[in-house]
Design an enzyme around this catalytic site. Structure first.
Site, short mmCIF file in Angstrom:
data_model
loop_
_atom_site.label_atom_id
_atom_site.label_comp_id
_atom_site.label_asym_id
_atom_site.label_seq_id
_atom_site.Cartn_x
_atom_site.Cartn_y
_atom_site.Cartn_z
N GLY A 1 1.06 23.01 44.49
CA GLY A 1 0.35 22.10 45.39
C GLY A 1 1.00 20.73 45.37
CG ASP B 1 -2.05 25.21 35.71
OD1 ASP B 1 -1.79 25.33 36.93
OD2 ASP B 1 -3.15 25.52 35.22
CB THR C 1 -1.66 18.74 40.19
OG1 THR C 1 -2.95 19.13 40.68
CG2 THR C 1 -1.78 18.53 38.69
CG ASP D 1 -6.18 20.09 41.26
OD1 ASP D 1 -6.81 19.57 42.20
OD2 ASP D 1 -5.49 21.12 41.40
CG ASP E 1 -5.27 21.28 36.97
OD1 ASP E 1 -4.22 20.62 37.09
OD2 ASP E 1 -5.47 22.34 37.59
NE ARG F 1 -5.22 24.55 40.30
CZ ARG F 1 -4.09 25.12 39.98
NH1 ARG F 1 -3.67 26.16 40.65
NH2 ARG F 1 -3.36 24.66 38.99
P1 ADP Z 1 0.75 24.63 40.62
O1 ADP Z 1 2.11 24.37 40.04
O2 ADP Z 1 0.28 23.52 41.49
O3 ADP Z 1 -0.24 25.06 39.56
P2 ADP Z 1 1.00 27.45 41.45
O4 ADP Z 1 0.03 27.95 40.44
O5 ADP Z 1 0.97 28.02 42.80
O6 ADP Z 1 0.88 25.86 41.65
O7 ADP Z 1 2.45 27.65 40.84
C1 ADP Z 1 3.59 27.23 41.56
C2 ADP Z 1 4.69 28.24 41.45
O8 ADP Z 1 5.10 28.36 40.08
C3 ADP Z 1 4.33 29.65 41.86
O9 ADP Z 1 4.34 29.84 43.25
C4 ADP Z 1 5.44 30.43 41.18
O10 ADP Z 1 6.65 30.34 41.91
C5 ADP Z 1 5.61 29.69 39.86
N1 ADP Z 1 4.81 30.35 38.80
C6 ADP Z 1 3.48 30.34 38.63
N2 ADP Z 1 3.09 31.11 37.59
C7 ADP Z 1 4.24 31.63 37.08
C8 ADP Z 1 4.54 32.52 35.98
N3 ADP Z 1 3.58 33.04 35.21
N4 ADP Z 1 5.84 32.83 35.76
C9 ADP Z 1 6.82 32.34 36.54
N5 ADP Z 1 6.61 31.51 37.58
C10 ADP Z 1 5.35 31.15 37.85
#
Ligand code: ADP
Length: 319
Positions: A11, A103, A125, A127, A129, A171
């Site tokens: 995000g 995260d 972010t 959030d 968080d 979130r």
């Molecule tokens: P944010 O970083 O805001 O929490 P997301 O949870 O969508 O957003 O995570 C962003 C991107 O990070 C995902 O689209 C993916 O490409 C990568 N990602 C998330 N979780 C994992 C994971 N367990 N292993 C590898 N890459 C991950």
């Protein structure tokens, strides 16, 4: 190290541009080459990588969003996909990567680190968080946006003696909701860290009416309840006109506040300094007004975010 990469992922948040700018400028200042990876991990996998110059980051500090683009790319959870990403980085001769995101993005960065590719995470972010830091880039801007919206809702709620229920992002973290409730003088607040039921909230609202309140503002963090149905129930029980407002993605946009720009600049610069000191697999944080860094894997797996009991208590005593 001679060459570093930077990407934004997950995000978006206001202040990400200021963080990218800081990574680029601190890197160039120390004789590094800096590469921008476009569209997060998706761009890393698609080899969408371009060298950034000093003027690539001119006039971006005041803009929301991220000029590098961001993406959700679940495929990055697969090791074969990450191996290709590392191959792309190696082909460009990029020695280390700065990942600005939430995260989920930290998870991606920690997986690359486990595969032997050094990454530094910067918390971006709205959030707030992320563990290992008391502040995430974008939070102050989003809070400012939410409070401005709440102030406007207060005007019209007061004129029409309405109850106004506002859904706020975050979130599973109540910081934005709680901050907005205190700053916006909202009467009731529901956050994921604390027990919640529609019934208990409706009882409290009823108690507020008995106390003589003519209009009320209710802050509810996203993912807790359906606020349209809640508004209907409140109206049925209290007989007072009740409106639900989902603020949605307006909370993610806008020019970053000075605080977000300053913290983003500090974090971006600090991340590059860590890489220059030979650190890898770390995440940057702000604690007690100081820049700190932690092991990124330990941070995701073991560290907890603090919840502000003080603000929670205030939301009651100000009622
Ligand atoms: P944010 O970083 O805001 O929490 P997301 O949870 O969508 O957003 O995570 C962003 C991107 O990070 C995902 O689209 C993916 O490409 C990568 N990602 C998330 N979780 C994992 C994971 N367990 N292993 C590898 N890459 C991950």
């Amino acid at each position: 190290i001679k060459k570093i990469g930077v990407l934004t992922s997950g995000g978006d948040a206001p202040g990400m541009n200021a963080a990218i700018r800081a990574v680029v400028r601190e890197g160039l200042h120390n004789g590094l080459e800096v590469y921008g990876i476009y569209d997060g991990y998706a761009g890393l996998h698609a080899n969408n990588i371009k060298k950034l110059e000093r003027d690539s980051v001119s006039d971006v500090i005041n803009h929301g969003g991220t000029f590098l683009g961001s993406a959700r790319f679940p495929e990055f959870k697969e090791e074969s996909v990450r191996r290709e990403a590392i191959k792309n980085l190696n082909e460009h001769g990029i020695d280390a990567l700065v990942v600005i995101g939430g995260d989920g993005s930290y998870m991606g960065a920690s997986k690359l680190t486990e595969m032997g590719y050094p990454c530094i995470g910067i918390p971006g972010t709205i959030d707030n968080d992320i563990p290992g830091t008391t502040y995430t880039i974008g939070f102050d801007t989003a809070l400012t946006t939410v409070v401005e919206a709440v102030d406007r809702l207060r005007d019209t709620s007061a004129s029409h003696k309405r109850i106004s229920i506002v859904e706020i992002m975050g979130r599973y973290c109540g910081d934005l909701t709680l901050g907005a409730a205190v700053a916006g003088g909202m009467e009731f607040v529901a956050v994921p860290e604390m027990e919640y039921s529609d019934e208990a909230l409706i009882n409290e609202i009823q108690a507020g009416i008995t106390k003589g309140k003519t209009h009320m503002l209710v802050a509810v963090c996203e993912h807790m309840t359906n606020i349209s149905s809640l508004a209907k129930k409140v109206e049925e029980v209290t007989g007072r006109e009740t409106r639900a407002t989902v603020l949605g993605h307006v909370q993610r946009g806008g020019a970053p506040t000075p605080q977000d720009r300053i913290i983003a600049t500090r974090m971006g610069s600090y991340a590059v300094k860590l890489l220059l000191q030979g650190e890898g697999g770390r995440c940057v944080g702000l604690m007690n007004s100081q820049m700190v860094h932690h092991d990124i894997i330990d941070c995701i797996n073991n560290m907890k975010r603090p919840f502000s009991d003080e603000l929670w208590d205030l939301s009651f005593s100000m009622f």
